[in-house]
Design a protein around this motif. Structure first.
Motif, PDB file in Angstrom:
ATOM      1  N   ALA A 199       0.808  -1.226   0.000  1.00 23.99           N
ATOM      2  CA  ALA A 199       0.000   0.000   0.000  1.00 23.99           C
ATOM      3  C   ALA A 199       0.840   1.274   0.000  1.00 23.99           C
ATOM      4  O   ALA A 199       0.337   2.337  -0.338  1.00 23.99           O
ATOM      5  N   THR A 200       2.109   1.138   0.365  1.00 28.14           N
ATOM      6  CA  THR A 200       2.934   2.353   0.491  1.00 28.14           C
ATOM      7  C   THR A 200       3.338   2.890  -0.883  1.00 28.14           C
ATOM      8  O   THR A 200       3.808   2.140  -1.747  1.00 28.14           O
ATOM      9  N   VAL A 201       3.116   4.156  -1.054  1.00 24.43           N
ATOM     10  CA  VAL A 201       3.540   4.835  -2.292  1.00 24.43           C
ATOM     11  C   VAL A 201       4.606   5.846  -1.910  1.00 24.43           C
ATOM     12  O   VAL A 201       4.367   6.759  -1.116  1.00 24.43           O
ATOM     13  N   SER A 203       7.450   8.872  -2.597  1.00 25.04           N
ATOM     14  CA  SER A 203       7.446  10.119  -3.371  1.00 25.04           C
ATOM     15  C   SER A 203       8.007   9.890  -4.777  1.00 25.04           C
ATOM     16  O   SER A 203       7.506  10.429  -5.765  1.00 25.04           O
ATOM     17  N   TRP A 206       5.500   8.502  -7.049  1.00 23.08           N
ATOM     18  CA  TRP A 206       4.518   9.493  -7.483  1.00 23.08           C
ATOM     19  C   TRP A 206       5.117  10.388  -8.570  1.00 23.08           C
ATOM     20  O   TRP A 206       4.492  10.654  -9.591  1.00 23.08           O
ATOM     21  N   ILE A 979      -2.911   7.164  -6.506  1.00 24.98           N
ATOM     22  CA  ILE A 979      -2.260   7.863  -5.397  1.00 24.98           C
ATOM     23  C   ILE A 979      -3.172   9.041  -5.041  1.00 24.98           C
ATOM     24  O   ILE A 979      -2.930  10.193  -5.353  1.00 24.98           O
ATOM     25  N   GLY A 981      -4.497   9.721  -1.907  1.00 25.95           N
ATOM     26  CA  GLY A 981      -4.650  10.066  -0.489  1.00 25.95           C
ATOM     27  C   GLY A 981      -5.332   8.974   0.313  1.00 25.95           C
ATOM     28  O   GLY A 981      -5.805   9.223   1.411  1.00 25.95           O
ATOM     29  N   ALA A 982      -5.380   7.740  -0.215  1.00 25.75           N
ATOM     30  CA  ALA A 982      -6.061   6.671   0.511  1.00 25.75           C
ATOM     31  C   ALA A 982      -5.308   6.332   1.804  1.00 25.75           C
ATOM     32  O   ALA A 982      -4.111   6.587   1.919  1.00 25.75           O
ATOM     33  N   ALA A 983      -6.038   5.737   2.718  1.00 26.87           N
ATOM     34  CA  ALA A 983      -5.438   5.456   4.041  1.00 26.87           C
ATOM     35  C   ALA A 983      -5.037   4.001   4.184  1.00 26.87           C
ATOM     36  O   ALA A 983      -4.843   3.513   5.302  1.00 26.87           O
ATOM     37  N   ALA A 985      -2.279   2.381   3.564  1.00 27.09           N
ATOM     38  CA  ALA A 985      -0.984   2.175   4.220  1.00 27.09           C
ATOM     39  C   ALA A 985      -1.097   2.477   5.714  1.00 27.09           C
ATOM     40  O   ALA A 985      -0.521   1.767   6.542  1.00 27.09           O
ATOM     41  N   ALA A 986      -1.832   3.530   6.029  1.00 27.27           N
ATOM     42  CA  ALA A 986      -2.012   3.872   7.447  1.00 27.27           C
ATOM     43  C   ALA A 986      -2.715   2.735   8.173  1.00 27.27           C
ATOM     44  O   ALA A 986      -2.349   2.379   9.304  1.00 27.27           O
ATOM     45  N   ARG A 987      -3.696   2.154   7.512  1.00 30.43           N
ATOM     46  CA  ARG A 987      -4.407   1.036   8.159  1.00 30.43           C
ATOM     47  C   ARG A 987      -3.473  -0.166   8.343  1.00 30.43           C
ATOM     48  O   ARG A 987      -3.477  -0.824   9.378  1.00 30.43           O
TER      49      ARG A 987
ATOM     50  N   ASP B  65       4.576   6.796   3.011  1.00 28.17           N
ATOM     51  CA  ASP B  65       3.455   6.703   2.069  1.00 28.17           C
ATOM     52  C   ASP B  65       3.038   8.089   1.566  1.00 28.17           C
ATOM     53  O   ASP B  65       2.635   8.957   2.368  1.00 28.17           O
ATOM     54  N   PHE B  66       3.143   8.269   0.247  1.00 29.27           N
ATOM     55  CA  PHE B  66       2.850   9.575  -0.334  1.00 29.27           C
ATOM     56  C   PHE B  66       1.365   9.915  -0.247  1.00 29.27           C
ATOM     57  O   PHE B  66       0.975  11.068  -0.368  1.00 29.27           O
ATOM     58  N   ASN B  67       0.533   8.896  -0.039  1.00 30.41           N
ATOM     59  CA  ASN B  67      -0.910   9.153   0.104  1.00 30.41           C
ATOM     60  C   ASN B  67      -1.188  10.127   1.241  1.00 30.41           C
ATOM     61  O   ASN B  67      -2.154  10.877   1.210  1.00 30.41           O
ATOM     62  N   ILE B  70      -0.939  13.479  -0.130  1.00 29.75           N
ATOM     63  CA  ILE B  70      -2.099  13.774  -0.978  1.00 29.75           C
ATOM     64  C   ILE B  70      -3.302  14.128  -0.085  1.00 29.75           C
ATOM     65  O   ILE B  70      -4.055  15.056  -0.365  1.00 29.75           O
TER      66      ILE B  70
END
Lengths: 1161, 417
Positions: A199-201, A203, A206, A979, A981-983, A985-987, B65-67, B70
């Motif tokens: 899930a990690t994107v 920089s 991008w 890309i 702004g989904a969460a 990776a945070a989850r 994470d670039f998200n 964003i």
């Protein structure tokens, strides 16, 4: 600490109950009581007194919680305390004056103990004994655990360790398993890490996605431009190839049109107009030729046809007549059949009339004789009610007569009864006597009781023997109390028991001393040990020699000195040798010293035992003297106290017997007096009842005879009185009933008379003889009914069928005759059916002629129309050609046809030219023909095809390129779009942290339980090493006693890992714990507990030991052995033994003698 | 004029130390910092503030994470639509973050330069903001001394990411003193870095708003930003805006009166109910620590897993959407009487003495340490860092662990009979 007294002030079932625990050499106390007596309450009370009453105590079922109260006295090391305990959280201790004591006032007595420890260490009951036995069985493969569990009174040590180990294993082990929490968390961690990675994107990702999209946009724009250029050139060539042939054809048409420049301008339909006109003219002329002759023939035929219009006008009536004929053709036969049925009914009616002798000369006569419906119905009603009314009159009369008879009989019986009543005095006197029951038998019984009591009292007084006194003296004397006598006997018993025990102990000690002396002698002989005194003596001799040498050195010459020196050296060697020998045999020396000390102890014990025996003998003499004085004071000289209890018992029985005799005599006299009073009263009343003549006799009769006579009189008078009351009630009832029955008879007779009047009147109306009986009238009515039915049937046949048919036939004849008069007078006299048939024939002929006339007229009209149309069509065809002739100037149709052909040719050329121009315009992409010609002029048509193929190939390549670029761009745009702004990776990181936390939690707990389990195992192993020797030695001795020497001692199986506990039999064989019986295991556990307690008491604070029904499963001999073991314990601490079993008391007496304090609940 | 002062947002920083259990609302936990930040933006829009200051540590430094960037950009877009400018200063975490350099932000976001202190003027409000972003994470210079002089007659706001006189619990970045800040002559210092709320009113108003959302038990209590009001060059009210979506709480329960496990759990349940009643509507994440010298000490040790399960069940009965248990810690000690077990001189006293001697047996200790290292050697570093007992074993101090377990074990055994 020991408990001196327990006060159950308000606790459980107890109120103000005190239990004393006096001090004794062996501090052993038995509390005995049946089940539910309160033993458990006492045990709980001891705990509650010392450590406080628990919050939710079950002992508040009589006294309320706040009212619960305990008290007691305790002592320790010379200090004593009396205190009370109330219920509460704090400040629950009270002094004797009921003032609050400090909560820590008991600390000096209880030491560092708490309730649990006291219950666990100093309490043992049957259940815990059994559980203890089970626990050492379950731990039988681990000696350390067995020892610790037994010593601590803890049964679950193994379970604790196992649960720690099991939990550790569930958390982590080297072997991976999905059941273990650590690996579950580890799997979660790996999954979360993978999800996070996916899930990690970054920089960089991008930026690359954004740049890639821009580059693809530029590439796509260039490809689109190239594609447009190729497409434009290809379109030009395609256009030229498309329109060039049309332009060439157009030029050729223009040349042909020039050749037809002078052709006439006729409409495009001219040829068709000419052909159609020529076809119409030919057809019209053929039709005219065919229609003329047919028209003439038809006109002739019409003139020949004649139609009967009059017949046709009345056609409807003729058809109706014929229909009527068909409908009524069966009527004559039906009328004949119905007439026959009427005749048959009449014959029936006439026959019945003849049977009852009625006049049947005509139908009308007979019909007039039949009575009306109302009369008939009234007759039937009267016949039905006749029998009931007649029965009613008869029944009422009979009932009245019977009741009269009953009344006469009752009156006769009543007048025959005597008229007397029983006197009240006789009743009372008889009742008093009857209350005494069977007075003669009772008198005899009481006499016998008096005699029995006399014998019993005599025997009881005889039992007093030499110390017999009369009753008054016995009651007046001050006899010794049972307690006082029991005190003497108990003391004697206790002393005798102790004396026996001391004698046995003395014998045992003698044996042990003799054995020890023998041991010492043998030991000396075998080891020849050197004592410290021997060494000291040798060294003293040596030192004395040396001092002597030194003191005499100046005066001693050389040879003498040499002799002394030699002697001195010998003494030095001797002393050193002795010292070395002592050093070498120090162990044997020590052992010898130990044996000697033991010998001295035994001798001391033997002396003590002998002194105790002497003390007991003195005590017996003093006791006898004391008793002799006491007996004299009581007036019982020479009575031994051994017999005193029996004599006291006999005295009580003698006094009881005397009292019983007096009571019996009083009862006997009282009963006799009552009987005599009753007899006299009865005699007096019977005299009054029967007059003076029976009085003298009654005064002499016995009570029984008087009772019989009185009872007979009372019964006879009482019976007559009852019969009289019954007869009077019967007479009253009969008189009342007789009046009612008379009214019933009159009413029934009146109803019957009324019926008779109605009957005669109705018979008259029916024209019947006035005295005809109802049964006869009933038979006549049956015949009348038959006649009436036949007459009704005849009337119905005539009115409903025969008359109606004849009416219909008449109407038909009238109709036929009327039609015949109007249309066929020749048929007027014919039958209606014939007229109808003939008219139908004539009507058919008239209708046929009329139809033919109509058909011929229609044919003429059709022929005339056809002729007119053919003429008109021919004229119209010729008129349609006139404009064409006029436009082209032709003279005939042939010239006209030629002109039309030339005109059509010119028109076709013009159409072709227009078609090509349109095709050129359509394919010319909006260019004019002139521009197209210019374009086409510049193109080499021969190379056109190959050039087009080339362009098509280039176009296809460019399309593929564009398509590929579009796909790539879409992918790049999608990647960039993701890309957003989904969460995710945070989850995923959250999940990773949760897994780490779970893992940490698991590891933390694992460390606790694993280290706990290891620590416990290590500690128990250490405990075993330390305690094994002394504890097993002591427990072995107790075990041997408890098992009645079935086992000699306890040993350890050193070959097993871990070490195991075994019992050793006298024959040297060993038994593992799991080989012991359940009872023996319990005894082993008790041995270990008592050994541990013994060791504990040797070093720690002493508390009372509470044993609750320990020996439930022990036989008598083992119970005695158990009591002995507890007895040994009671030398070191107080033992309170609770039991429900009286059976144990003799055993207690056997073991403890009078020392045991027995408290009964 | 009103503005919001926020700092230490740490977007998408995870909540740590939470072991999920079946009823735990894990989804809400995982996006808490985002939700709190979205709350902040919503409040800014609803309150129609004049601008927003972010005083550093927008991101977590190690977060890749670039998200996240964003998402931040989209929230800035919401403020742009509402006409609210944002003044953003990068702190030590942002300096480490690649997103700081790469992310394109809407034009309502103004970033303070990192090469020297810069100023943004808002002429219509007569407000000037001075600030300098961190160029490197390890910025230990005093940045405040080089901030521009105040603009006379304007409201001067200094924005700075600093440990301020060496706050013990935070890295000593851009240190400076209150006196130095006041000496600059600004009316307000919008600080960041320290995660606890602090406010000084002196010559200048100096404030740490604290971080936006508590992320672990050490960040317990309400969290959020500051809503600052000013009249001309005077700073007025400074209100706390609590925008956190869930709140951490350390609950200590004294179970000294409990004589057994059930009573201890009952006490914990009552304390939880009381806490929930007092806390209002915001969901709570609670660390329950059982303390006190309790007769149940040994039983709790032996049945820790059961205690945890029963406390969780109790929390679920109160309402799993309002109350989540982060951890249940046992910090009880033996009951007063049990402490004196030595004086009893019985087998349990012997066991106590033996347990105390265990650490002196080198063979036993070495064997135990070897066994434990079989697990510890495989643990992730984050787990090792989270557990002091593991660290002590790794450091050869297994004796600490043995000493800590002995008394509870003894109590457990003594009560097992």
């Amino acid at each position: 600490m020991r408990l001196d007294r327990l006060d159950l002030i308000r606790f459980g079932k107890f109120t103000s109950r005190a239990l004393d625990f006096p001090v004794a050499e062996r501090d052993f106390h038995v509390i005995v009581g049946p089940n539910e007596a309160g033993k458990s309450t006492v045990r709980a009370a001891i705990l509650d007194l010392l450590y406080g009453i628990p919050k939710n105590t079950p002992h508040a079922f009589i006294h309320a919680m706040p009212e619960l109260r305990l008290g007691g006295a305790i002592s320790h090391d010379g200090a004593a305390l009396e205190f009370g305990r109330t219920k509460g959280n704090k400040q629950t201790l009270r002094c004797a004056a009921d003032k609050v004591l400090a909560d820590n006032v008991l600390d000096a007595f209880l030491g560092a103990t708490d309730r649990d420890f006291f219950a666990q260490m100093f309490g043992l009951n049957h259940d815990r004994l059994v559980r203890g036995g089970d626990s050492i069985l379950s731990a039988s493969d681990d000696l350390g655990q067995v020892l610790f569990q037994s010593a601590a009174g803890i049964g679950n040590l193994g379970a604790v360790r196992e649960s720690l180990e099991a939990e550790a294993d569930k958390l982590w082990s080297k072997r991976k398993s999905n059941e273990r929490a650590y690996y579950v968390a580890l799997d979660d961690l790996e999954r979360a890490k993978t999800a996070l990675k996916n899930a990690t994107v970054r920089s960089k990702d991008w930026s690359e996605a954004q740049h890639g999209l821009a580059a693809l946009d530029a590439e796509l724009a260039q490809a689109r431009q190239d594609h447009l250029a190729v497409k434009a050139h290809r379109n030009l060539l395609e256009r030229v190839r498309r329109v060039k042939p049309q332009m060439d054809a157009l030029a050729e048409i223009a040349a042909a049109m020039a050749l037809h420049a002078k052709a006439p301008e006729l409409p495009p339909s001219a040829a068709a107009t000419l052909a159609e006109a020529q076809r119409d003219i030919a057809a019209a002329e053929a039709g005219i030729a065919h229609a003329d002759p047919a028209l003439r023939a038809a006109t002739d035929a019409v003139a020949a046809i004649r139609v009967d219009e009059r017949m046709r006008e009345l056609g409807t009536e003729i058809n109706e007549l014929n229909d009527s004929r068909l409908a009524l053709r069966a009527h004559p036969a039906s009328i004949a059949r119905l007439q026959a049925e009427v005749e048959a009914q009449w014959a029936v009616a006439a026959d019945v009339a003849a049977q009852i002798e009625w006049d049947a000369s005509s139908e009308e006569v007979l019909r007039a004789r039949v009575p009306g419906q109302a009369v008939h119905a009234e007759l039937e009603r009267l016949i039905r009610s006749h029998a009931a009314l007649q029965q009613q009159v008869t029944t009422a009369g009979r009932a009245e007569k019977a009741k009269l008879g009953e009344l006469s009989r009752a009156r006769a019986l009543a007048s025959a009864l005597p008229a007397t009543e029983v006197g009240a005095g006789l009743k009372v006197a008889l009742g008093q006597v009857q209350k005494l029951g069977d007075f003669d038998a009772a008198q005899v019984l009481r006499q016998e009781q008096v005699e029995q009591k006399e014998v019993a009292a005599s025997l009881a007084f005889d039992a007093l023997g030499a110390w017999r006194r009369d009753e008054a003296a016995l009651r007046a004397m001050s006899a010794p109390s049972v307690q006082a006598v029991a005190g003497f006997t108990n003391d004697e018993l206790a002393d005798e028991t102790q004396a026996r025990a001391l004698a046995a102990r003395g014998r045992s000690l003698d044996e042990q001393v003799a054995q020890l002396e023998l041991d010492i002698a043998q030991f000396r002989e075998m080891h020849q040990p050197v004592s410290a005194d021997q060494v000291r003596r040798a060294r003293g001799e040596r030192d004395a020699k040396w001092a002597s040498l030194k003191g005499d050195a100046a005066n001693t010459d050389g040879p003498a000195l040499l002799v002394h020196a030699a002697e001195y050296e010998k003494l030095v060697e001797g002393a050193d040798a002795l010292a070395d020998t002592r050093h070498d045999k120090v162990q044997q020396g020590s052992e010898l010293q130990s044996k000697q000390q033991q010998q001295q102890r035994l001798l001391l014990e033997r002396a003590t035992a002998a002194a105790d025996v002497a003390r007991l003998a003195d005590a017996a003499l003093m006791r006898d003297a004391k008793w002799a004085g006491f007996a004299r004071e009581c007036g019982l000289p020479e009575l031994p106290y051994q017999l005193a209890l029996g004599w006291l018992d006999a005295r009580t029985r003698a006094l009881d017997a005397a009292q019983a005799l007096a009571d019996a005599r009083r009862a006997h006299a009282s009963h006799a007096a009552l009987c005599e009073a009753g007899r006299q009263a009865l005699a007096r009343e019977l005299r009054d009842e029967s007059g003076a003549e029976g009085g003298a006799e009654s005064g002499k009769d016995t009570l029984a005879l008087l009772v019989l006579r009185a009872d007979a009189i009372v019964c006879a008078i009482t019976e007559a009185s009852g019969q009289r009351r019954t007869l009077a009630r019967q007479i009253d009832d009969a008189e009342s009933a007789l009046q009612s029955l008379g009214e019933t008879v009159a009413s029934a007779q009146a109803e019957f008379d009324h019926w008779r009047q109605c009957w005669h009147a109705t018979l008259a109306q029916a024209d019947l003889w006035p005295h005809t009986e109802p049964a006869m009238v009933e038979a006549v009515l049956v015949s009348v009914k038959k006649i009436d039915d036949s007459l009704a049937a005849m009337r119905k046949l005539r009115s409903e069928q025969i008359d109606m048919m004849q009416s219909q036939l008449g109407a038909q004849a009238v109709q036929a005759r009327a039609l015949a008069e109007r249309l066929a007078p020749d048929l007027v006299d014919a039958a209606a059916d014939d007229i109808a048939l003939e008219l139908m024939v004539r009507l058919g002929a008239a209708n046929g002629a009329h139809a033919e006339l109509v058909r011929q007229r229609e044919a003429i009209a059709a022929l005339e129309t056809r002729l007119e149309q053919a003429t008109m069509r021919r004229d119209q065809a010729q008129a349609s050609l006139a404009p064409l002739f006029e436009r082209c100037g032709a003279a005939d149709t042939a010239a006209l046809a030629d002109a039309i052909e030339r005109s059509d040719q010119l028109r076709r050329l013009r159409l072709d030219a227009a078609g090509f121009e349109r095709a050129i315009r359509d394919g010319g992409d909006g260019l004019s023909i002139g521009q197209l010609r210019v374009e086409a002029d510049g193109i080499d048509m021969a190379a056109l095809k190959s050039e087009l193929d080339d362009l098509t190939g280039r176009d296809a390549l460019l399309v593929d390129t564009l398509s590929a670029l579009a796909v790539r761009r879409q992918g790049a745009a999608l990647a960039l779009g993701l890309i957003g702004g989904a969460a995710d990776a945070a989850r995923a990181e959250g999940q990773r942290q949760e897994a780490l936390a779970k893992m940490a939690e698991t590891v933390e707990r694992y460390l606790k339980v694993y280290v706990g389990a290891r620590l416990l195992k290590w500690s128990i192993d250490q405990y075993r090493e330390i305690k094994q020797g002394p504890m097993l030695q002591l427990a072995g001795q107790i075990f041997s006693g408890l098992t009645l020497d079935s086992f000699e001692r306890l040993t350890v199986d050193f070959d097993s890992v871990p070490l195991k506990l075994q019992g050793r039999r006298p024959n040297g064989s060993t038994v593992n714990i799991d080989g012991l019986s359940e009872g023996t295991r319990d005894q082993l556990y008790l041995s270990l507990r008592l050994a541990a307690l013994d060791m504990h008491l040797g070093q720690a604070h002493v508390l009372p030991f509470i044993a609750d029904d320990l020996f439930i499963n022990f036989d008598d001999r083992r119970s005695v052995a158990g009591l002995r073991a507890l007895g040994e314990l009671s030398r070191k601490t107080q033992v309170v033994f609770l039991t429900h079993n009286d059976h144990i008391l003799p055993m207690v007496a056997e073991v403890f003698g009078k020392q045991a304090n027995i408290v009964r609940l | 004029m009103r503005f919001i002062h926020a700092a230490d947002i740490h977007l998408d920083s995870p909540l740590t130390g939470l072991a999920a259990y079946p009823d735990a609302p894990a989804e809400l936990l995982r996006t808490a910092t985002r939700d709190a930040f979205a709350n902040l933006v919503t409040v800014a829009i609803e309150e129609k503030v004049d601008f927003l200051i972010i005083a550093g540590d927008l991101y977590d430094g190690s977060w890749k994470d670039f998200n996240t960037g964003i998402f931040f950009s989209s929230q800035m877009g919401r403020l742009k639509v509402a006409g609210i400018p944002v003044y953003l200063l990068y702190g030590n975490h942002d300096a480490d973050s690649e997103m700081t350099r790469t992310l394109a932000l809407p034009d309502n976001v103004h970033r303070f330069p990192s090469n020297k202190a810069g100023s943004f003027r808002l002429p219509e409000l007569k407000v000037v903001l001075h600030g300098r972003s961190f160029k490197d994470a390890a910025t230990t210079d005093n940045l405040a001394v080089n901030y521009p002089d105040p603009v006379e007659g304007w409201l001067n706001i200094g924005v700075l990411h600093t440990a301020l006189e060496g706050n013990a619990s935070h890295a000593n970045y851009a240190p400076c003193s209150i006196a130095e800040l006041e000496a600059r002559g600004y009316q307000y210092w919008a600080l960041g870095h320290v995660h606890e709320y602090k406010l000084w009113r002196g010559a200048s108003v100096i404030a740490f708003p604290g971080n936006l959302q508590g992320r672990h038990i050490r960040e317990a209590g309400p969290r959020g930003a500051l809503l600052v009001s000013a009249q001309g060059v005077e700073i007025g009210a400074v209100e706390r805006l609590h925008v956190d979506v869930l709140r951490w709480h350390a609950l200590e329960v004294d179970v000294a009166p409990a004589s057994n496990l059930a009573e201890a759990v009952r006490l914990a349940g009552r304390a939880l109910e009381h806490l929930v009643e007092e806390s209002g509507v915001l969901p709570l994440v609670v660390r329950v620590t059982l303390t006190g010298a309790s007769p149940a000490h040994g039983e709790l040790f032996g049945l820790e897993t059961q205690v945890r399960a029963e406390v969780l069940a109790h929390a679920a009965s109160i309402g799993s959407e309002r109350l989540w248990i982060e951890k249940l810690r046992l910090d009880t000690s033996p009951h007063a009487l049990a402490v004196d077990v030595t004086a009893r001189l019985d087998a349990v006293a012997d066991l106590q003495a033996l347990l105390q001697k265990a650490e002196l047996d080198p063979v036993f200790m070495k064997s135990l340490e070897e066994d434990l290292m079989q697990l510890i050697g495989k643990l992730p570093l984050e787990v090792i860092d989270a557990l002091a007992c593991v660290k002590s074993v790794r450091a050869g101090q297994t004796v600490d662990l043995v000493r800590s377990i002995g008394p509870a074990l003894l109590d457990h055994v003594a009560k097992a009979g």
